[in-house]
Design an enzyme around this catalytic site. Structure first.
Site, PDB file in Angstrom:
ATOM      1  NE  ARG A  64       2.277  17.564 -30.998  1.00  0.00           N
ATOM      2  CZ  ARG A  64       2.506  18.770 -31.530  1.00  0.00           C
ATOM      3  NH1 ARG A  64       3.645  19.020 -32.103  1.00  0.00           N
ATOM      4  NH2 ARG A  64       1.604  19.726 -31.450  1.00  0.00           N
ATOM      5  CB  THR A  65      -2.889  12.276 -31.256  1.00  0.00           C
ATOM      6  OG1 THR A  65      -2.265  12.791 -30.079  1.00  0.00           O
ATOM      7  CG2 THR A  65      -3.556  10.954 -30.931  1.00  0.00           C
ATOM      8  CE  LYS A  83     -26.363  14.782 -43.895  1.00  0.00           C
ATOM      9  NZ  LYS A  83     -26.490  13.457 -44.543  1.00  0.00           N
ATOM     10  NE  ARG A  96      -6.815  14.389 -29.274  1.00  0.00           N
ATOM     11  CZ  ARG A  96      -5.600  14.947 -29.284  1.00  0.00           C
ATOM     12  NH1 ARG A  96      -5.441  16.170 -29.756  1.00  0.00           N
ATOM     13  NH2 ARG A  96      -4.554  14.296 -28.818  1.00  0.00           N
ATOM     14  CG  HIS A 104      -3.684  11.665 -24.839  1.00  0.00           C
ATOM     15  ND1 HIS A 104      -3.680  10.676 -25.799  1.00  0.00           N
ATOM     16  CD2 HIS A 104      -3.228  12.788 -25.455  1.00  0.00           C
ATOM     17  CE1 HIS A 104      -3.247  11.190 -26.945  1.00  0.00           C
ATOM     18  NE2 HIS A 104      -2.976  12.463 -26.757  1.00  0.00           N
TER      19      HIS A 104
HETATM   20  C1  NCD Z   1      -1.892  16.786 -25.779  1.00  0.00           C
HETATM   21  C2  NCD Z   1      -3.392  16.551 -25.754  1.00  0.00           C
HETATM   22  O1  NCD Z   1      -4.063  16.630 -26.792  1.00  0.00           O
HETATM   23  O2  NCD Z   1      -3.859  16.238 -24.665  1.00  0.00           O
HETATM   24  N1  NCD Z   1      -1.367  16.806 -27.071  1.00  0.00           N
HETATM   25  C3  NCD Z   1      -0.967  15.628 -27.654  1.00  0.00           C
HETATM   26  O3  NCD Z   1      -1.754  14.746 -27.920  1.00  0.00           O
HETATM   27  N2  NCD Z   1       0.332  15.477 -27.894  1.00  0.00           N
HETATM   28  C4  NCD Z   1      -1.435  17.912 -24.934  1.00  0.00           C
HETATM   29  C5  NCD Z   1      -2.069  19.273 -25.080  1.00  0.00           C
HETATM   30  O4  NCD Z   1      -2.916  19.513 -25.927  1.00  0.00           O
HETATM   31  O5  NCD Z   1      -1.651  20.148 -24.320  1.00  0.00           O
END
Ligand code: NCD
Length: 346
Positions: A75-76, A105, A126, A163
């Site tokens: 999703r993100t 590397k 991320r 997040h």
């Molecule tokens: C979440 C995350 O990555 O923290 N997912 C997201 O971004 N929608 C929640 C999760 O992984 O449980």
């Protein structure tokens, strides 16, 4: 460790009404007014997307977003990419994923981020380690002093830390459904220790400033909300209630925010197995919630929402809002990208 030093000493700029050029790494950067601005822009963009407004592609035309995902995402990652494209911008990423960039590397994070910073206007990153987004922002600041085209970092999740953009879309979804943030019981359930979404969401609710809204934290003892976050919330004056018994709060909750036990964060698989079935949302359980409650989940879901047949029943319940929550993610991220890149009024 340099990363720990940076996490403790680097303070990202507060938004204070101006998003342009600011890294987004923690909800601590946001105040009430900033959320109002962002949600207003989000509503406007959502309406324009739904009306197929072609003018939208003016908003970030010619801008480039680099997608750096060192950890799994659906999703993100997809919503940021879709958001950037819908605004007329472009998206770049290492052709075979970041694991086949020079990271393979042995290149470190500071250099990888600065490479992306030389080519892109915004980086969405991320990373599995808490503090990585602070480190990335810190090194981008150094780079930005030396190049003509400064680059903004947006965290798409920082280990078990935060997040921030998920919290923004969660808050937007609560407001969209409830039309208020006051007089609510907002119940967060599951892995409150390792879940970065609940850390950011709880802090952001407190930062918004709410009247007569209480936060209920439902978790097994080993997965309780971290002490420092509870302290921040209590200091803000928002009432909190902690329990390991969902029944204490289920029938009085207006928002039920369900979460996955973060299996990948457990060192010992036996600890995960011991806890994984502790909270399972099922159609039977949802019957005991208020008729006008909303059931949220950042997703992905595993067995904390029962079997796939349970999913199918829950998904049909009008109280289940996780699909619109997911869709809102794209609109909130569109607003954020437009704001940090151009500061435009949308
Ligand atoms: C979440 C995350 O990555 O923290 N997912 C997201 O971004 N929608 C929640 C999760 O992984 O449980």
């Amino acid at each position: 460790m340099i990363r720990e030093m940076i996490l403790q000493t680097y303070t990202p700029a507060p938004i204070e009404g101006t998003f342009v050029g600011k890294h987004i790494v923690t909800v601590d950067q946001f105040a009430h007014k900033d959320l109002e601005i962002l949600f207003h822009a989000t509503m406007s963009l959502r309406k324009r997307v739904r009306e197929h407004d072609r003018g939208l592609t003016e908003l970030c035309a010619g801008r480039v977003m680099a997608s750096l995902f060192f950890e799994a995402s659906t999703r993100t990652d997809l919503s940021f990419q879709a958001a950037m494209r819908r605004l007329g911008g472009d998206v770049i990423g290492a052709s075979n994923g970041v694991q086949f960039s020079s990271v393979y590397k042995g290149e470190n994070l500071a250099d990888t981020v600065r490479a992306a910073g030389c080519y892109a206007d915004v980086i969405v990153m991320r990373h599995p380690q808490q503090g990585a987004s602070f480190e990335a922002a810190y090194y981008l600041d150094k780079l930005n002093k030396r190049i003509d085209n400064p680059t903004v970092l947006i965290s798409g999740g920082d280990g078990i830390g935060e997040h921030p953009t998920q919290a923004l879309l969660d808050m937007f979804t609560i407001f969209d459904r409830k039309k208020k943030f006051d007089d609510l019981t907002i119940t967060l359930v599951g892995d409150l220790r390792n879940g970065r979404t609940v850390h950011s969401l709880a802090k952001l609710i407190a930062r918004y400033g709410v009247t007569n809204t209480r936060l209920a934290f439902v978790a097994p003892d080993s997965l309780r909300m971290p002490e420092n976050i509870c302290e921040i919330i209590n200091t803000s004056g928002v009432e909190t209630y902690e329990t390991d018994n969902l029944m204490d709060v289920l029938d009085s909750s207006d928002v039920i925010y369900w979460t996955r036990i973060q299996e990948e964060r457990f060192e010992n698989p036996a600890d995960y197995d011991a806890i994984k079935d502790r909270f399972i949302m099922t159609p039977e359980l949802l019957k005991q919630a208020k008729a006008d409650a909303i059931l949220m989940h950042p997703l992905p879901r595993k067995h904390e929402m029962g079997t796939q047949s349970d999913h199918d029943v829950l998904d049909e319940d009008p109280r289940a809002v996780y699909f619109e929550q997911m869709e809102n993610g794209m609109f909130v991220r569109m607003a954020l990208l437009a704001k940090v890149l151009r500061g435009v009024y949308v």
